[in-house]
Design an enzyme around this catalytic site. Structure first.
Site, short mmCIF file in Angstrom:
data_model
loop_
_atom_site.label_atom_id
_atom_site.label_comp_id
_atom_site.label_asym_id
_atom_site.label_seq_id
_atom_site.Cartn_x
_atom_site.Cartn_y
_atom_site.Cartn_z
N ASP A 129 0.84 -1.21 0.00
CA ASP A 129 0.00 0.00 0.00
C ASP A 129 0.87 1.25 0.00
OD1 ASP A 129 -2.18 -1.67 0.19
OD2 ASP A 129 -2.33 -1.47 2.37
N1 URA Z 1 -1.29 -6.02 3.75
C1 URA Z 1 -1.78 -4.76 3.80
O1 URA Z 1 -2.82 -4.50 4.39
N2 URA Z 1 -1.09 -3.78 3.18
C2 URA Z 1 0.08 -4.00 2.54
O2 URA Z 1 0.67 -3.06 2.01
C3 URA Z 1 0.59 -5.31 2.51
C4 URA Z 1 -0.13 -6.30 3.11
#
Ligand code: URA
Length: 232
Positions: free
Chosen positions: A105
């Site tokens: 993310d």
């Molecule tokens: N899980 C998440 O919620 N975000 C990420 O960036 C990676 C795994």
């Protein structure tokens, strides 16, 4: 392989750029000036020299990045800065056409693999291959032993099935490590949400056999993988 194809694959330029470089006599092949784009070279042994740097042919390239916050995991985007914008700004000699493997993310930091080896990328992301991903998680509160049991056994994150078994390493306080092998959208955040906790910070510390070494690789930096890491 044709010389111009090899030069393009090594990231020296586009086909027309390398043609112009050859015409100007700026490329050495095994120490000798080369001028013909169509010249056939043996990619397994040839040494190309350009601007004082030697290039030996690599079919695929592999880098790891310590992704900072604020960049999105994509190859390009009309509005947002991507990890590949950051990558090519720093690794100017890297071949074109590299992409991130999987997705972190925008507000997640940590280990991201970047390659043009499509088969490896596919294998690493395949749920069947069960490649472990470990995250260091900072939460808005403490975890109970019941929360940990639920996270480890599987929780509902709104996709029908429970999440696959996970491993939680909790030493008290608001932080823990969690290792999962699935890669659903926002999976870690949704798993903690399922036990009533909010993820405040998320950092990926391992991806399969690759481990993040933050001293050697500070946020926003890249490093080319060594042969042993690629093999593993
Ligand atoms: N899980 C998440 O919620 N975000 C990420 O960036 C990676 C795994």
């Amino acid at each position: 392989m044709r010389l111009d194809k090899l030069l393009v694959e090594q990231g020296i330029g586009t086909r027309s750029e390398v043609k112009a470089l050859l015409k100007k006599g700026l490329i050495l092949v095994d120490g000798n000036k080369a001028t013909r784009p169509e010249e056939k070279v043996d990619e397994s042994s040839v040494v190309i020299t350009y601007q004082g740097k030697d290039y030996t042919y690599k079919k695929f390239s592999y880098y790891i990045m310590n992704k900072p916050k604020g960049v999105i995991t994509a190859t390009e985007d009309a509005k947002e800065k991507t990890v590949m914008d950051l990558f090519y700004a720093q690794c100017k000699d890297a071949p074109k056409g590299l992409s991130p493997v999987g997705r972190l993310d925008k507000d997640t930091t940590g280990l991201l693999l970047i390659t043009n080896d499509g088969k490896l990328a596919h294998d690493l992301l395949s749920p069947k291959k069960h490649v472990d991903k470990t995250y260091f998680v900072t939460l808005d509160g403490e975890l109970s032993s019941d929360d940990i049991t639920q996270l480890e056994n599987g929780v509902h994150i709104g996709e029908g099935d429970l999440t696959a078994p996970a491993k939680v390493e909790y030493e008290g306080g608001n932080t823990c490590y969690i290792t999962i092998h699935e890669g659903k959208f926002h999976q870690v955040k949704r798993m903690f949400f399922a036990v009533g906790r909010e993820v405040i910070e998320l950092k990926r510390t391992a991806f399969g056999p690759l481990k993040l070494d933050e001293e050697k690789l500070p946020l926003g930096y890249f490093s080319e993988l060594k042969r042993e890491s690629i093999d593993s």
